[in-house]
Design a protein around this motif. Sequence first.
Motif, PDB file in Angstrom:
ATOM      1  N   GLU A  85      49.232  26.063  50.955  1.00  0.00           N
ATOM      2  CA  GLU A  85      48.974  27.472  50.257  1.00  0.00           C
ATOM      3  C   GLU A  85      48.636  28.455  50.964  1.00  0.00           C
ATOM      4  O   GLU A  85      48.988  29.493  50.825  1.00  0.00           O
ATOM      5  N   ILE A  86      47.760  28.395  52.023  1.00  0.00           N
ATOM      6  CA  ILE A  86      47.458  29.444  53.057  1.00  0.00           C
ATOM      7  C   ILE A  86      48.710  29.783  53.506  1.00  0.00           C
ATOM      8  O   ILE A  86      48.985  31.044  53.799  1.00  0.00           O
ATOM      9  N   ARG A 104      40.373  32.117  49.419  1.00  0.00           N
ATOM     10  CA  ARG A 104      40.990  32.083  47.910  1.00  0.00           C
ATOM     11  C   ARG A 104      42.160  30.797  48.085  1.00  0.00           C
ATOM     12  O   ARG A 104      42.247  30.139  47.218  1.00  0.00           O
ATOM     13  N   ALA A 105      43.133  31.011  48.983  1.00  0.00           N
ATOM     14  CA  ALA A 105      44.022  30.257  49.078  1.00  0.00           C
ATOM     15  C   ALA A 105      43.827  28.849  49.155  1.00  0.00           C
ATOM     16  O   ALA A 105      44.516  27.949  48.501  1.00  0.00           O
ATOM     17  N   VAL A 221      41.568  29.431  36.710  1.00  0.00           N
ATOM     18  CA  VAL A 221      41.115  29.111  38.233  1.00  0.00           C
ATOM     19  C   VAL A 221      41.043  30.448  38.832  1.00  0.00           C
ATOM     20  O   VAL A 221      40.066  30.703  39.744  1.00  0.00           O
ATOM     21  N   HIS A 222      41.953  31.445  38.671  1.00  0.00           N
ATOM     22  CA  HIS A 222      41.795  32.602  39.281  1.00  0.00           C
ATOM     23  C   HIS A 222      40.490  33.564  39.328  1.00  0.00           C
ATOM     24  O   HIS A 222      39.804  34.001  39.945  1.00  0.00           O
ATOM     25  N   ARG A 223      40.151  33.388  37.752  1.00  0.00           N
ATOM     26  CA  ARG A 223      38.788  34.098  37.401  1.00  0.00           C
ATOM     27  C   ARG A 223      37.667  33.265  38.095  1.00  0.00           C
ATOM     28  O   ARG A 223      36.792  34.047  38.432  1.00  0.00           O
ATOM     29  N   GLY A 224      37.706  32.185  38.148  1.00  0.00           N
ATOM     30  CA  GLY A 224      36.479  31.271  38.671  1.00  0.00           C
ATOM     31  C   GLY A 224      36.468  31.770  40.204  1.00  0.00           C
ATOM     32  O   GLY A 224      35.229  31.713  40.552  1.00  0.00           O
ATOM     33  N   LEU A 225      37.647  31.640  41.007  1.00  0.00           N
ATOM     34  CA  LEU A 225      37.389  32.097  42.340  1.00  0.00           C
ATOM     35  C   LEU A 225      36.962  33.517  42.257  1.00  0.00           C
ATOM     36  O   LEU A 225      36.305  33.836  43.459  1.00  0.00           O
ATOM     37  N   ASP A 226      37.633  34.413  41.594  1.00  0.00           N
ATOM     38  CA  ASP A 226      36.995  35.784  41.783  1.00  0.00           C
ATOM     39  C   ASP A 226      35.389  35.802  41.479  1.00  0.00           C
ATOM     40  O   ASP A 226      34.903  36.586  42.364  1.00  0.00           O
ATOM     41  N   VAL A 227      34.727  35.101  40.626  1.00  0.00           N
ATOM     42  CA  VAL A 227      33.186  35.303  40.435  1.00  0.00           C
ATOM     43  C   VAL A 227      32.764  34.707  41.503  1.00  0.00           C
ATOM     44  O   VAL A 227      31.710  35.263  42.116  1.00  0.00           O
TER      45      VAL A 227
END
Length: 232
Positions: A85-86, A104-105, A221-227
């Motif tokens: 992913e990275i 994030r990745a 998932v993306h929202r959780g990582l944003d937070v």
Amino acid sequence: MASEQPAGPSGRRGYHHGDLRNALIQAAVERARAGGPQAIVLREVARATGVSSTAAYRHFANHHELVEAVKEHGLSLMAAAMRAEIAAGEPCPDPGDEALRRLRASGIGYVRFAFAEPGLFRTAFCIGADAAEGEPMLIGRRQAAAAIGEEERLPGVPGDSEESYAMMSRSLDDLVACGRLPAERRKYSDVVMWSAVHGLSVLLLDTDLARLPDEIKADIVHRGLDVALRGL
């Protein structure tokens, strides 16, 4: 090199001693993929490999040892998914932005592995006890040790953590080095990021949230990582 004898009258030749351990692990991995940690039964793994239980016990003293080997295999596959992913993203020229991108990745890779390999994911972090010795299989023992700096106080824990955990930890160190994360806020940030990605994985796999469409899960998932990342 001496060879193992087959478990039954099937006529299949057994594995050589040098190969049998890996063959047993692979058979156990396939069972874990299909049914999670409870599907790992030593005698069934031996039968699937074409050897007797006695032959299997020459390589694994008990069920606990076999499960631990499968857990290690699962964690190595998780690390590979995180690395992929990275590598799939475009590096950022700014060191701070690049550290955040990698963090994030790696988190996305963690969750994607859980979705792609739910049986192995559950096995990698299973909690149980070996019937013979009563030794607990502690969830994330090495990761927790690395996070709180207690490697020497926890028996059986090496000085470095699993790669899946270390990738996030290195990104956090890089954020401190480039001034994007205050050094006084670095402590326990590993646990915070780990809890974010692991918690999202478990909730979206093992609760009613598993019924959500894939695109909604991805948004969560993306929202959780944003937070989590903004909270740093």
